[in-house]
Design a protein around this motif. Structure first.
Motif, PDB file in Angstrom:
ATOM      1  N   TRP A 111     -72.456  33.662 -50.493  1.00 26.38           N
ATOM      2  CA  TRP A 111     -71.070  33.312 -50.230  1.00 26.38           C
ATOM      3  C   TRP A 111     -70.705  31.962 -50.835  1.00 26.38           C
ATOM      4  CZ3 TRP A 111     -71.709  34.251 -44.308  1.00 26.38           C
ATOM      5  CH2 TRP A 111     -71.715  35.622 -44.055  1.00 26.38           C
ATOM      6  N   SER A 112     -69.395  31.715 -50.891  1.00 28.10           N
ATOM      7  CA  SER A 112     -68.870  30.398 -51.239  1.00 28.10           C
ATOM      8  C   SER A 112     -68.799  29.574 -49.952  1.00 28.10           C
ATOM      9  CB  SER A 112     -67.466  30.526 -51.839  1.00 28.10           C
ATOM     10  OG  SER A 112     -66.571  31.045 -50.859  1.00 28.10           O
ATOM     11  N   VAL A 113     -68.550  28.278 -50.082  1.00 33.73           N
ATOM     12  CA  VAL A 113     -68.428  27.410 -48.909  1.00 33.73           C
ATOM     13  C   VAL A 113     -67.281  27.866 -48.007  1.00 33.73           C
ATOM     14  CG1 VAL A 113     -67.973  25.050 -48.130  1.00 33.73           C
ATOM     15  CG2 VAL A 113     -69.541  25.446 -50.025  1.00 33.73           C
ATOM     16  N   PRO A 114     -66.078  28.138 -48.552  1.00 35.34           N
ATOM     17  CA  PRO A 114     -64.993  28.585 -47.670  1.00 35.34           C
ATOM     18  C   PRO A 114     -65.328  29.885 -46.922  1.00 35.34           C
ATOM     19  CG  PRO A 114     -64.095  27.925 -49.787  1.00 35.34           C
ATOM     20  CD  PRO A 114     -65.587  27.944 -49.929  1.00 35.34           C
ATOM     21  N   THR A 115     -66.001  30.812 -47.591  1.00 34.94           N
ATOM     22  CA  THR A 115     -66.374  32.066 -46.928  1.00 34.94           C
ATOM     23  C   THR A 115     -67.360  31.803 -45.801  1.00 34.94           C
ATOM     24  OG1 THR A 115     -65.970  33.358 -48.928  1.00 34.94           O
ATOM     25  CG2 THR A 115     -67.400  34.354 -47.259  1.00 34.94           C
ATOM     26  N   LEU A 116     -68.325  30.936 -46.029  1.00 34.60           N
ATOM     27  CA  LEU A 116     -69.306  30.596 -44.995  1.00 34.60           C
ATOM     28  C   LEU A 116     -68.601  30.086 -43.739  1.00 34.60           C
ATOM     29  CD1 LEU A 116     -72.161  30.000 -43.890  1.00 34.60           C
ATOM     30  CD2 LEU A 116     -72.032  27.805 -45.094  1.00 34.60           C
ATOM     31  N   TYR A 117     -67.699  29.130 -43.900  1.00 33.56           N
ATOM     32  CA  TYR A 117     -67.028  28.559 -42.735  1.00 33.56           C
ATOM     33  C   TYR A 117     -66.048  29.537 -42.091  1.00 33.56           C
ATOM     34  CZ  TYR A 117     -69.466  24.271 -43.447  1.00 33.56           C
ATOM     35  OH  TYR A 117     -70.476  23.342 -43.543  1.00 33.56           O
ATOM     36  N   ARG A 118     -65.449  30.431 -42.890  1.00 35.36           N
ATOM     37  CA  ARG A 118     -64.580  31.458 -42.314  1.00 35.36           C
ATOM     38  C   ARG A 118     -65.399  32.425 -41.469  1.00 35.36           C
ATOM     39  NH1 ARG A 118     -63.574  36.228 -44.515  1.00 35.36           N
ATOM     40  NH2 ARG A 118     -64.005  35.473 -46.607  1.00 35.36           N
ATOM     41  N   LYS A 119     -66.553  32.833 -41.967  1.00 31.47           N
ATOM     42  CA  LYS A 119     -67.419  33.738 -41.208  1.00 31.47           C
ATOM     43  C   LYS A 119     -67.882  33.085 -39.903  1.00 31.47           C
ATOM     44  CE  LYS A 119     -67.764  37.255 -44.094  1.00 31.47           C
ATOM     45  NZ  LYS A 119     -67.433  38.632 -43.745  1.00 31.47           N
ATOM     46  N   MET A 120     -68.175  31.793 -39.942  1.00 28.33           N
ATOM     47  CA  MET A 120     -68.556  31.083 -38.723  1.00 28.33           C
ATOM     48  C   MET A 120     -67.388  31.067 -37.740  1.00 28.33           C
ATOM     49  SD  MET A 120     -70.823  27.939 -40.306  1.00 28.33           S
ATOM     50  CE  MET A 120     -70.277  26.877 -39.028  1.00 28.33           C
TER      51      MET A 120
END
Length: 68
Positions: free
Chosen positions: A19-28
């Motif tokens: 994932w990208s950084v934004p995707t990681l934090y969205r998933k969290m």
């Protein structure tokens, strides 16, 4: 006997997920991925537990009720 947990940093988590950084934090935020942990009061050092990321990769990780 206490079991030690291995902490991993964001580059390793991104490598494990693809994932990208934004995707990681969205998933969290969606509680679809383990939450990060702060290692210091200012939040400058953030890690994830390797066993939780590995469980997520195997499809075995579920958000705890406290996190949801």
């Amino acid at each position: 006997m206490t079991t030690l947990r291995k902490a991993i940093r964001r580059p390793r988590v991104l490598e494990a997920t693809g994932w990208s950084v934004p995707t990681l934090y969205r998933k969290m935020k969606e509680h679809a991925f383990p939450q990060s942990q702060r290692l210091d009061p200012n939040g400058q050092a953030v890690v994830w537990w390797e066993d939780e990321v590995a469980a997520w990769q195997r499809g075995e990780w579920k958000a705890t009720e406290a996190a949801v």
